[in-house]
Write a protein that holds these residues in place. Sequence first.
Motif, PDB file in Angstrom:
ATOM      1  N   VAL A 162      31.507  26.673  34.126  1.00 55.32           N
ATOM      2  CA  VAL A 162      31.184  25.369  33.540  1.00 55.32           C
ATOM      3  C   VAL A 162      31.330  25.428  32.033  1.00 55.32           C
ATOM      4  O   VAL A 162      31.848  24.487  31.404  1.00 55.32           O
ATOM      5  N   TYR A 163      30.887  26.530  31.418  1.00 55.32           N
ATOM      6  CA  TYR A 163      31.013  26.693  29.970  1.00 55.32           C
ATOM      7  C   TYR A 163      32.484  26.628  29.546  1.00 55.32           C
ATOM      8  O   TYR A 163      32.834  25.974  28.551  1.00 55.32           O
ATOM      9  N   ALA A 164      33.353  27.293  30.314  1.00 53.85           N
ATOM     10  CA  ALA A 164      34.778  27.300  29.975  1.00 53.85           C
ATOM     11  C   ALA A 164      35.366  25.895  30.061  1.00 53.85           C
ATOM     12  O   ALA A 164      36.170  25.498  29.203  1.00 53.85           O
ATOM     13  N   ASN A 204      32.062  35.014  24.464  1.00 57.63           N
ATOM     14  CA  ASN A 204      31.303  33.768  24.621  1.00 57.63           C
ATOM     15  C   ASN A 204      30.853  33.508  26.057  1.00 57.63           C
ATOM     16  O   ASN A 204      30.351  32.433  26.360  1.00 57.63           O
ATOM     17  N   LEU A 205      31.031  34.502  26.940  1.00 59.59           N
ATOM     18  CA  LEU A 205      30.776  34.272  28.363  1.00 59.59           C
ATOM     19  C   LEU A 205      29.420  34.780  28.840  1.00 59.59           C
ATOM     20  O   LEU A 205      29.177  34.860  30.040  1.00 59.59           O
ATOM     21  N   ASN A 206      28.540  35.115  27.912  1.00 63.38           N
ATOM     22  CA  ASN A 206      27.198  35.573  28.305  1.00 63.38           C
ATOM     23  C   ASN A 206      26.296  34.368  28.570  1.00 63.38           C
ATOM     24  O   ASN A 206      25.293  34.130  27.896  1.00 63.38           O
ATOM     25  N   LEU A 228      29.915  36.044  38.159  1.00 62.55           N
ATOM     26  CA  LEU A 228      30.168  37.447  37.832  1.00 62.55           C
ATOM     27  C   LEU A 228      31.338  37.683  36.873  1.00 62.55           C
ATOM     28  O   LEU A 228      31.206  38.488  35.945  1.00 62.55           O
ATOM     29  N   PRO A 229      32.500  37.036  37.054  1.00 61.71           N
ATOM     30  CA  PRO A 229      33.605  37.343  36.140  1.00 61.71           C
ATOM     31  C   PRO A 229      33.251  37.157  34.671  1.00 61.71           C
ATOM     32  O   PRO A 229      33.652  37.975  33.831  1.00 61.71           O
ATOM     33  N   GLY A 230      32.499  36.124  34.345  1.00 60.22           N
ATOM     34  CA  GLY A 230      32.137  35.887  32.954  1.00 60.22           C
ATOM     35  C   GLY A 230      31.118  36.881  32.432  1.00 60.22           C
ATOM     36  O   GLY A 230      31.288  37.468  31.355  1.00 60.22           O
ATOM     37  N   ILE A 231      30.045  37.098  33.204  1.00 60.51           N
ATOM     38  CA  ILE A 231      28.966  37.968  32.752  1.00 60.51           C
ATOM     39  C   ILE A 231      29.433  39.407  32.615  1.00 60.51           C
ATOM     40  O   ILE A 231      29.125  40.101  31.628  1.00 60.51           O
ATOM     41  N   VAL A 232      30.206  39.909  33.592  1.00 61.72           N
ATOM     42  CA  VAL A 232      30.677  41.298  33.532  1.00 61.72           C
ATOM     43  C   VAL A 232      31.728  41.470  32.444  1.00 61.72           C
ATOM     44  O   VAL A 232      31.769  42.496  31.760  1.00 61.72           O
TER      45      VAL A 232
END
Length: 464
Positions: free
Chosen positions: A289-291, A281-283, A46-50
């Motif tokens: 994991v991406y970070a 870039n967090l979508n 959630l933190p990344g997507i929102v």
Amino acid sequence: MKEKLFRKASIKEFMLSDAHFEKTLTKWNLIALGIGSIIGTGIFILPGIVAYSTSGPAITISFILAAIVCVLAALCFAELSSTFPVAGSTYSYGSLIFGEFPGWIVGWSLVLEYVLGVAAVSSGFSAYFVSLFNGFGIEIPKELTGPFDPSQGTFVNLPSVIVLIFIYFLLRRGIKSSARVNAFMVFVKLAVIAIFIIIGLFFIKPTNYHPYFPMGGAGVIKGAALVFFAYLGFDVVSSSAPEVKNPQKNIPAGILYSLAICTVLYLIMSTVLTGMVNYKNLNVADPVVYALNAVGMGRISFIISIGALAGMFTMMLNTVYGGSRLVYALGRDNLIPKKFGEINPDNKVPMLSLNSITVLAILLGGFVSLKELTSLVNIGTLVSFTFVSLGVIKLRKRDDIPKSSFQMPLYPWLPGLSAILCVALMTQVSIQSWIASLVWFAIGIVIYFMYGYRKAGKSPENYK
């Protein structure tokens, strides 16, 4: 009919009926139960997507706003659960304060929340489980990793079924065993979160926090509505009331401490994540994991999968536990067949209730796609939160019920504000979900008038 529909249950007889449970849970067990129920895959996703879609780096403020709404509801839960230390959580509070039919409506909405919630999380567990095995070069056949959909080449979500069966056998051993496993899994989950935070602190770039409000205040508020559901689960603590030592003191502590700990973790996690990489870039499906990959630490990303698996396991464990106590309470009050309200004398577990919740979760998690149904969980939760908030206002007006040592401050303003905010969040749910939930409530009303209306109260022990 009106007298029957709004006949209020007796707290004394409820507590006598629940006396068969063994009181073993301490304050620390309840804190672990709350953390295990609240923190799941949401903290890794959630933190990344929102942040990408609505809030930007101000996702931390969205979490704070959502926490305020949850704290208000949690204070209401703390007062009611310490006043009424009985099984059934919001259903029992509704029956005691508002009457038989309102209590049934709340209980029926909670059945939806628990069953769909467990099934949905089991599907997510399966996806992470398969991904983790693939990372070690072990490939699970596609036919065994998805719902029954021959056109897509899947027939059963076997990891989902297996983990639910394992949870079932754990819970049937009794609350002591499941509490120990839950505490261990919570430790694993918190350790993984701590590892990510410590590593991430070394890779924060202050420039990633600018602009802090890329989508303005409206984006922050919309983000708060989205991340609100990352806090859900603390209400499961109140379901354990008959099995808690000194419930008047320990239940409020378990609810509020677990919510406070989770809030701090969400704030730190979102701050570190949006500092490591630009929010644009967090979508992605796995922003944490991406970070790690973005800063050259991808080799430890499997640790995140372990943390996510531990998080989902504790969510399922605690939700099946809470759901079985809810179904027990409905059987205890004869709103469904009385057999559901019987306690096994050997393990002090309502076995038929546990069996029914587990079977439903296995059927949905193992064979049904839940993409279109999971938002119904949110409606069931908000309905129960609204009843709890209004219940505190009505409880204070009752002179026949001994008051708890814990009372919500600033009465009646804070309980009223809690109810208003819960209703406001309901407006954020899609019309399709509302239509589906109204169908569910209609089914519940039919069941009530065909069975519960005629059967409940026939034996006078639970009603006055």
